[in-house]
Scaffold this active site. Sequence first.
Site, PDB file in Angstrom:
ATOM      1  N   THR A  69     -64.890  10.938  -6.847  1.00  0.00           N
ATOM      2  CA  THR A  69     -66.155  10.864  -7.574  1.00  0.00           C
ATOM      3  C   THR A  69     -66.266   9.553  -8.324  1.00  0.00           C
ATOM      4  OG1 THR A  69     -66.038  13.262  -7.856  1.00  0.00           O
ATOM      5  CG2 THR A  69     -67.655  12.085  -9.191  1.00  0.00           C
ATOM      6  N   TYR A 109     -52.833  14.358  -3.777  1.00  0.00           N
ATOM      7  CA  TYR A 109     -54.267  14.465  -3.535  1.00  0.00           C
ATOM      8  C   TYR A 109     -54.494  14.763  -2.058  1.00  0.00           C
ATOM      9  CZ  TYR A 109     -59.197  13.189  -4.452  1.00  0.00           C
ATOM     10  OH  TYR A 109     -60.561  13.193  -4.622  1.00  0.00           O
ATOM     11  N   LYS A 129     -53.505  18.911  -5.422  1.00  0.00           N
ATOM     12  CA  LYS A 129     -54.956  19.141  -5.460  1.00  0.00           C
ATOM     13  C   LYS A 129     -55.371  19.449  -4.029  1.00  0.00           C
ATOM     14  CE  LYS A 129     -59.149  16.497  -6.732  1.00  0.00           C
ATOM     15  NZ  LYS A 129     -59.849  16.347  -5.425  1.00  0.00           N
TER      16      LYS A 129
END
Length: 304
Positions: free
Chosen positions: A47, A135, A163
């Site tokens: 993001t 990630y 994640k």
Amino acid sequence: MTLFTGLSAFPLTPTDDEGQPKPELLQHFLEQIVTAGADSIGLLGSTGGYAYLTPEARKRTLRAAVECAAGRTPLIVGVGALTTDLAEDLARDAREAGADGLLLAPMSYQPLTDEEVFRHFEAVAAAGGLPLCIYNNPGTTKFTFSPDLIARLAELPNVIAVKMPLAADGDYAGEMRRLRAMTPEDFAIGYSGDWGAKHALLAGGACWYSVVAGLLPEPALALTRAAQAGNAAEAERIDHAFAPLWALFREFGSFRVMFAIAESLGFGPITPPRPILALEPAYRERVELALRPLLDKNLWSQRV
């Protein structure tokens, strides 16, 4: 370890037309997140557009964030880069600047093997010396971590969380059960993919790594706390208010929609980095409609 738990809010990294960071506006976003009471800030994640920023711009962004949030809300910094040397440098810089944790995605141009990813993480984790979260974001990196690779990485010093993307079959409890059987007891398994956050948290996910919380931290935190408390009815009620926005995320990608949200909230035109294009005006009207219930505190501020 509580760093990779609860709600981690991922803000945009606002830049000018030349791609240079706008630190004052970033700090405004961060102040909202801190004030809302999010459990952590996920700086320079997807993001935050980390892949589109120069190393210098990323370091300037980091320093602006530390200046605003250090000692108030834990700061997790994305250090993904195309080369191991650069990722190591970014990890060291994050530690020296005062970050609390790292988030590492295996960026690449050439497809990577499991062994290449393992050695990349081994080097960056050692260089950074901070708690590190894997990630796993195959939607952008095109690399999917197998359970065996996650288990192997969890044996490295400092690698203490993952994640995960949304479970393809929706069986979050089963996926977490399998991963927990292969990883240390305190290894934190969290999820991204905002429209599945309710399900992941109710199933026992440690963390919601949230796109929308970067600009709307209060309703996102209300959803998180309801799910953490096991209040499925309240979590469903709040998630239902988010549903029109989740539909836009799925249709256009959350990255593009977040820029439209920022404009709708009065932060001025913040254009995404080219070649990403801003949403057309007709679609931005849909964003404004989707925001209305989320801006009404009476709809999401009830006790859980």
